[in-house]
Design a protein around this motif. Structure first.
Motif, short mmCIF file in Angstrom:
data_model
loop_
_atom_site.label_atom_id
_atom_site.label_comp_id
_atom_site.label_asym_id
_atom_site.label_seq_id
_atom_site.Cartn_x
_atom_site.Cartn_y
_atom_site.Cartn_z
N GLN A 12 24.53 -8.77 11.55
CA GLN A 12 23.90 -9.09 10.26
C GLN A 12 22.86 -8.05 9.88
N GLN A 13 22.08 -7.58 10.86
CA GLN A 13 21.07 -6.57 10.58
C GLN A 13 21.74 -5.27 10.13
N GLN A 14 22.81 -4.88 10.80
CA GLN A 14 23.51 -3.65 10.42
C GLN A 14 24.11 -3.77 9.02
N SER A 15 24.68 -4.92 8.70
CA SER A 15 25.25 -5.09 7.36
C SER A 15 24.17 -5.18 6.29
N TYR A 16 22.96 -5.58 6.67
CA TYR A 16 21.85 -5.70 5.71
C TYR A 16 21.23 -4.33 5.40
N LYS A 17 21.46 -3.33 6.23
CA LYS A 17 20.87 -2.01 6.01
C LYS A 17 21.27 -1.43 4.66
N LYS A 18 22.52 -1.63 4.25
CA LYS A 18 22.99 -1.10 2.96
C LYS A 18 22.22 -1.78 1.82
N TYR A 19 22.07 -3.09 1.89
CA TYR A 19 21.32 -3.81 0.87
C TYR A 19 19.86 -3.38 0.87
N ASN A 72 10.97 -7.36 4.24
CA ASN A 72 10.61 -8.52 5.06
C ASN A 72 11.82 -9.15 5.73
N VAL A 73 12.94 -9.21 5.02
CA VAL A 73 14.15 -9.77 5.61
C VAL A 73 14.62 -8.88 6.77
N TYR A 74 14.62 -7.57 6.55
CA TYR A 74 15.05 -6.65 7.60
C TYR A 74 14.10 -6.74 8.81
N ASN A 75 12.81 -6.84 8.53
CA ASN A 75 11.83 -6.98 9.60
C ASN A 75 12.03 -8.29 10.37
N ALA A 76 12.45 -9.34 9.69
CA ALA A 76 12.71 -10.62 10.36
C ALA A 76 13.85 -10.46 11.36
N TYR A 77 14.89 -9.73 10.99
CA TYR A 77 15.97 -9.46 11.94
C TYR A 77 15.43 -8.71 13.16
N THR A 78 14.59 -7.72 12.91
CA THR A 78 14.04 -6.92 14.00
C THR A 78 13.19 -7.78 14.94
N VAL A 79 12.36 -8.63 14.36
CA VAL A 79 11.50 -9.50 15.18
C VAL A 79 12.36 -10.48 15.99
#
Length: 157
Positions: A12-19, A72-79
């Motif tokens: 999900q994090q990888q697919s969110y990178k484009k967005y 913030n969404v991407y950071n949530a995946y990272t956390v």
């Protein structure tokens, strides 16, 4: 964290990178283009200046929301990937938190009222110049509170 859940989060994090990239570009573009309505208001009679300033602020706010939200969404995946825990350990943490709350309740509802009663009893019974330093019991009570909590923690485990 369970392997399949972790893998799912990584996907999900990888697919969110484009967005994320699109959202940051859109947000920065809106912030840069926000000057256009105000300049149109100042240089031409197309729109009033105050309307241009209002539109500028709306564009800046929209741009800021774009890159702030996506970041913030991407950071949530990272956390979650960094600090993720095994779902089985949640039950143990909930039980430990319940024990801590019971100990805090005992300290708040029993220990400190006993300290206050001892303070008044010794101050009124001994009296005189004892009032000048009888408050020290509160300092000692605070120092002993941590010790009492740790004793209760070791008994519960």
């Amino acid at each position: 964290m369970v392997g399949s859940s972790r893998e799912h989060l990584e996907e999900q994090q990888q697919s969110y990178k484009k967005y994320l990239a699109i959202s940051i570009v859109l947000g920065v573009s809106l912030c840069i283009l926000s000057l256009t309505p105000m300049l149109l208001g100042v240089m031409t009679n197309l729109i009033p200046v105050l309307v241009g300033v209002g539109l500028m602020l709306i564009l800046i706010g929209t741009g800021t929301v774009c890159f702030t939200y996506s970041g913030n969404v991407y950071n949530a995946y990272t956390v979650l990937l960094t600090n993720g825990k095994d779902p089985n350990s949640f039950e143990e943490e909930v039980k430990a938190e319940a024990r801590r709350k019971r100990i805090d309740y005992i300290i708040d509802e029993v220990y400190w009222p006993i300290i206050v009663v001892i303070y008044f009893a010794e101050s009124f019974l001994i009296g005189g110049s004892f009032w000048a330093w009888s408050w020290v019991i509160f300092v000692l009570g605070g120092a002993l509170e941590g010790t009492i909590k740790s004793i209760f923690d070791t008994w519960d485990n």
